[in-house]
Design a protein around this motif. Structure first.
Motif, short mmCIF file in Angstrom:
data_model
loop_
_atom_site.label_atom_id
_atom_site.label_comp_id
_atom_site.label_asym_id
_atom_site.label_seq_id
_atom_site.Cartn_x
_atom_site.Cartn_y
_atom_site.Cartn_z
N THR A 1 0.82 -1.21 0.00
CA THR A 1 0.00 0.00 0.00
C THR A 1 0.85 1.26 0.00
OG1 THR A 1 -0.12 -0.01 2.42
CG2 THR A 1 -1.87 -1.17 1.22
N GLU A 2 2.04 1.17 0.65
CA GLU A 2 2.90 2.36 0.74
C GLU A 2 3.49 2.74 -0.61
OE1 GLU A 2 5.76 1.38 3.66
OE2 GLU A 2 4.44 1.78 5.39
N ARG A 3 3.74 1.74 -1.46
CA ARG A 3 4.40 2.07 -2.72
C ARG A 3 3.48 1.98 -3.94
NH1 ARG A 3 6.44 -3.05 -1.12
NH2 ARG A 3 5.92 -4.74 -2.59
N THR A 4 2.18 1.91 -3.71
CA THR A 4 1.23 1.80 -4.83
C THR A 4 0.22 2.92 -4.76
OG1 THR A 4 1.44 -0.61 -4.72
CG2 THR A 4 -0.38 0.27 -6.03
N ASN A 5 -0.07 3.51 -5.93
CA ASN A 5 -1.09 4.55 -6.03
C ASN A 5 -2.43 4.01 -5.51
OD1 ASN A 5 -3.48 5.72 -7.74
ND2 ASN A 5 -1.87 7.30 -7.76
N PRO A 6 -3.17 4.80 -4.70
CA PRO A 6 -4.41 4.30 -4.10
C PRO A 6 -5.43 3.78 -5.13
CG PRO A 6 -3.74 6.31 -3.01
CD PRO A 6 -2.82 6.14 -4.19
N GLU A 7 -5.58 4.52 -6.25
CA GLU A 7 -6.56 4.07 -7.24
C GLU A 7 -6.12 2.76 -7.87
OE1 GLU A 7 -7.27 7.10 -10.07
OE2 GLU A 7 -8.15 8.51 -8.62
N VAL A 8 -4.81 2.65 -8.16
CA VAL A 8 -4.29 1.41 -8.72
C VAL A 8 -4.40 0.29 -7.70
CG1 VAL A 8 -2.22 0.29 -9.64
CG2 VAL A 8 -2.74 2.66 -10.28
N LEU A 9 -4.14 0.63 -6.44
CA LEU A 9 -4.22 -0.37 -5.38
C LEU A 9 -5.63 -0.95 -5.26
CD1 LEU A 9 -2.91 -1.82 -2.97
CD2 LEU A 9 -3.61 0.12 -1.54
N TRP B 1 -6.17 -3.33 -8.08
CA TRP B 1 -5.33 -4.51 -7.81
C TRP B 1 -5.97 -5.40 -6.74
CZ3 TRP B 1 -2.69 -6.15 -3.43
CH2 TRP B 1 -1.68 -7.13 -3.61
#
Length: 650
Positions: free
Chosen positions: A470-478, A481
Motif C-alpha cells: 500500500t505504501e508504494r502503490t497509487n491508491p486508485e491502482v491499489l 489490484w
C-alpha cells in the motif's frame, strides 16, 4: 413453559390469524342473509339427489284437470256436480276427505243438495285461506263446515325465491265476529292426518308446550325457528316445519309424475275407478288444470312443467305426517346455532391447517377439490339421515381459509427469500442458496437465520506484506489490484461450496459447513477437505494473478491461510437496519491466529496452517507436516499445528 407456548403460537401464527378472520367474515355474511339463497339451492339439490320412494298408497288424489273442465264445459264446478262427486267418494268409505276447493258461496244449481252432503259427511274437511296474499285477500270456509268444525287452513308458505320448502301445520286466527281471543286452526293436511291416525289409536300429544314440542305416533315435531337450517330471520309465525318431500321414483325434469295414486274427476263421476281404491284412505280433491294456475314451485321444479299443484303440496304434507307417525320416517332436523357456528369454525380450521401444514400454491386446487368433496359428501350423508346441516358457509370458510393461508405463505416466502438474499447476498453459490431455501422453515425465524451451534471449518486468508504494498502503490491502482485479488479468492470459495463470511481489509474469512449443518463425521470431513482444496486453489489463482500483474508492472503478492475445524455458532447478527450472516466461536479465533502465526515459516506463494481437528479429517488426502505444539496469541492452551503443502495425494 411460556417459551414453548410462544414458539407454538408463532409456529401456527397463520392459522391463528386466518381461522377467526375468515370465520367472522362468513358468519357476518350469513347473518346478513347473503348466503341464504345458496343454502336453499344446496338444500334443493340434496332433495333431488335422494333416492326415489314408492307411491304412498294411503292417499288418493282426485284431480280436476283440463279434460275434466272441457267435459263439464264450465268452471267452477256446480254444487250439484260437487255433491255427486262427494257421494261417489263416500261410497268407497275413505278415512278422510279433503276438499281443496273454495266453497264459501253457493254455485247453483244444487246448493241444498251439497249442504245435505256436507251435513252427512263427518269425515269431510273444507278449506279456509287465513293468510292474506299480496293484495290482503283471504277466503272464508264453507259456512256449514265451519259450524261443524270441519275446516282446515290451506295457506302455502313461499320462500323469497318463490319455492315451497316449509309446511304450515297450524295458525292463529282472530275471531272478528264474536270478538273473542284468537284461536288455533290446524291446516288441512293436519286435520286429514289426525283423522286418519285417530282410527289407528294415534293422537297428538304435547311434550313441551313451552317449546311447542309434540309427539305423533313414532314422530316428534319441534316448530321451526327463524334461523333454522339455511334460513335467516324467517317469518316462522304459526307452527311450521320443514317440508320433507316424498320424491317419486319417476321424477324427471322432462315430465310430471305423482307420488300418490291419482284419478280424474270424470273417472270418479262415471264410477270408472276400482271399487276399493279409496277405502280407508285419505282422499284429496283439488285442481290440476294449468289454466287455473294453482301452481307452486318446489325444490324439484325447474319450470312450470315440473311445478306442483296446490293439492300435491297438501298431499305431500299429509304424507309426511303419516310417514313420520306410522313409519318412523324422520322429519328434517337442524342443529342449534352454536353447533352450526362450531361447524363453520371446524372447516375453516381444516382449510387453514391443511394449507399451512402440507400444501403449497400448486396443490391449492387439488386440496380444495378433495376437502370440498368430503364436506359435500358428508353433508349429503347427514341429509339422508334427516339432518340439514350448513354446507355453503363451511364451504366458503374452507375455501377462504385455504386461499388466505396460501396467499399468506406466498407472502412469507417472499419475505424469507428477501431475508436470505439480504443476509447471504452473493456470498454463497446457487447450489447452497437452493439448499438454504429448501430448509428455510428450519433456518429462518422472524426474517433472520437463527443462531445454531454446529461443527464447521473456518478459513482465514491474508496478503503477506500488504502494508508495504500500500505504501508504494497509487491508491486508485491499489484498489483495482485488490479487487482483482478479492474476486479471484471469492470465486475460489464459491467454487468449493464455502460461504464468504466477511472481507476485512485484505483478509478474507470463509466458512465451510454453514448454514446447512453437517451432522455426520463424513460430512464434516468433506467440509474440511473442501476448505483445504479451496486454499490450494487460491494459491494457484494467486500465481496466475502474479504473472498478469508482473506483465502490467503491478506488485506481486504471497498469502497466508489459517484453517481450523471445530464448534462454531452461525446466524444473523446485527439490527434490522444492518443485519449480516456471520460465524463466531473459538474455531474462528484459531483460524485467524493460525493465519498470523510465526510469519517466518515459509510456505511459498501460499502458506497453509491447520489445527489438529482439521488434520484428522484431511490427513489421507494431502501432504502435511507437523509444526509442533504451539501457543497461539491470545490463547492459554497450546495446540498442535500442521502445515499443508501443495502436493495433493488424492
Amino acid at each position: 413453559m411460556f417459551k414453548n407456548l410462544r414458539q407454538l403460537l408463532w409456529q401456527w401464527r397463520g392459522v391463528l390469524i386466518t381461522v377467526p378472520t375468515i370465520t367472522g367474515l362468513v358468519l357476518t355474511l350469513r347473518s346478513m342473509g347473503g348466503l341464504q339463497l345458496w343454502e336453499w339451492t344446496a338444500y334443493d339439490q340434496f332433495l333431488r339427489w335422494r333416492p326415489g320412494e314408492t307411491l304412498d298408497q294411503r292417499i288418493v288424489i282426485v284431480a280436476i284437470d283440463e279434460p275434466d273442465i272441457q267435459t263439464l264445459k264450465q268452471w267452477t264446478l256446480s254444487d250439484a256436480t260437487l255433491a255427486q262427486l262427494l257421494r261417489n267418494i263416500k261410497a268407497q268409505q275413505p278415512s278422510a276427505i279433503g276438499l281443496d276447493i273454495y266453497r264459501d258461496l253457493p254455485v247453483e244449481p244444487g246448493h241444498q243438495d251439497l249442504v245435505q252432503v256436507f251435513t252427512s259427511t263427518p269425515n269431510l274437511m273444507g278449506v279456509q285461506k287465513v293468510l292474506g296474499d299480496k293484495y290482503g285477500t283471504t277466503v272464508n270456509a264453507p259456512p256449514i263446515l265451519k259450524e261443524r268444525n270441519q275446516v282446515g287452513a290451506i295457506d302455502v308458505l313461499l320462500d323469497d325465491d318463490g319455492r315451497v320448502r316449509r309446511a304450515l301445520l297450524s295458525i292463529r286466527q282472530d275471531n272478528n265476529q264474536t270478538g273473542t281471543s284468537s284461536q288455533e286452526l290446524y291446516s288441512l293436511p293436519v286435520r286429514l292426518a289426525l283423522m286418519y291416525l285417530e282410527n289407528k289409536g294415534i293422537t297428538l300429544q304435547p311434550i313441551n308446550p313451552a317449546l311447542g314440542k309434540v309427539s305423533l305416533g313414532k314422530a316428534v315435531f319441534v316448530p321451526m325457528q327463524p334461523n333454522d337450517g339455511g334460513y335467516i330471520n324467517a317469518d316462522t309465525g304459526g307452527y311450521q316445519i320443514l317440508l320433507n318431500y316424498r320424491r317419486p321414483q319417476c321424477q324427471q325434469h322432462s315430465q310430471r309424475c305423482n307420488p300418490f295414486p291419482t284419478v280424474s274427476l270424470t273417472e270418479v263421476l262415471e264410477n270408472k275407478i276400482p271399487a276399493n281404491l279409496m277405502r280407508d284412505r285419505i282422499v284429496l280433491i283439488g285442481v290440476k288444470a294449468a289454466s287455473l294456475k294453482d301452481i307452486f314451485f318446489t325444490p324439484y321444479s325447474n319450470s312450470y312443467v315440473t311445478a306442483e299443484y296446490g293439492v300435491d303440496i297438501h298431499a305431500q304434507i299429509t304424507s309426511q305426517l303419516l310417514s313420520a307417525a306410522l313409519d318412523g320416517r324422520s322429519p328434517i332436523k337442524v342443529w342449534s346455532e352454536p353447533v352450526e357456528r362450531m361447524w363453520i369454525v371446524f372447516w375453516s380450521s381444516v382449510g387453514a391447517i391443511s394449507s399451512w401444514t402440507f400444501l403449497r400454491m400448486r396443490y391449492l386446487a387439488v386440496s380444495i377439490l378433495l376437502l370440498s368433496t368430503v364436506l359435500v359428501g358428508g353433508s349429503y350423508l347427514a341429509f339422508l339421515q334427516g339432518w340439514w346441516i350448513p354446507l355453503i358457509p363451511p364451504l366458503l370458510a374452507l375455501i377462504g381459509s385455504e386461499i388466505a393461508i396460501t396467499a399468506y405463505l406466498a407472502c412469507i416466502e417472499r419475505e424469507d427469500r428477501q431475508a436470505v438474499m439480504n443476509l447471504l447476498g452473493q456470498h454463497v453459490t446457487p447450489k447452497l442458496a437452493q439448499a438454504v431455501w429448501r430448509d428455510r422453515h428450519q433456518l429462518l425465524k422472524e426474517g433472520q437465520i437463527t443462531g445454531q451451534q454446529l461443527t464447521a471449518t473456518v478459513l482465514f486468508t491474508d496478503i503477506k506484506g500488504f502494508t508495504g504494498i500500500t505504501e508504494r502503490t497509487n491508491p486508485e491502482v491499489l484498489m483495482v489490484w485488490l479487487n482483482d485479488y478479492m474476486k479471484a479468492m471469492s470465486q475460489s470459495v464459491l467454487d468449493h461450496d464455502g460461504v464468504l463470511d466477511k472481507f476485512i481489509g485484505d483478509a478474507v474469512m470463509a466458512v465451510f459447513g454453514v448454514p446447512i449443518p453437517s451432522t455426520t463425521p463424513e460430512a464434516i470431513a468433506q467440509d474440511a477437505i473442501a476448505a483445504v482444496r479451496c486454499a490450494l486453489n487460491m494459491a494457484a489463482k494467486l500465481e496466475q494473478l502474479n504473472q498478469q500483474w508482473k506483465i502490467q508492472g503491478l506488485p506481486t503478492a504471497a498469502m497466508r491461510v489459517g484453517i481450523a475445524t471445530g464448534t462454531v455458532v452461525a446466524g444473523s447478527l446485527g439490527s434490522q437496519q444492518r443485519l449480516n450472516y456471520t460465524t463466531i466461536g473459538d474455531s474462528v479465533n484459531i483460524a485467524a491466529r493460525l493465519e498470523s502465526y510465526d510469519k517466518s515459516i515459509d510456505g511459498g506463494i501460499c502458506r497453509i496452517l491447520i489445527n489438529e481437528e482439521t488434520y484428522h479429517y484431511i490427513k489421507d488426502y494431502f501432504l502435511i507436516q507437523f509444526i509442533g505444539l504451539v501457543q497461539l496469541r491470545g490463547r492459554k492452551q497450546s495446540l498442535n499445528v500442521y502445515q499443508v503443502f501443495p502436493d495433493i495425494r488424492g
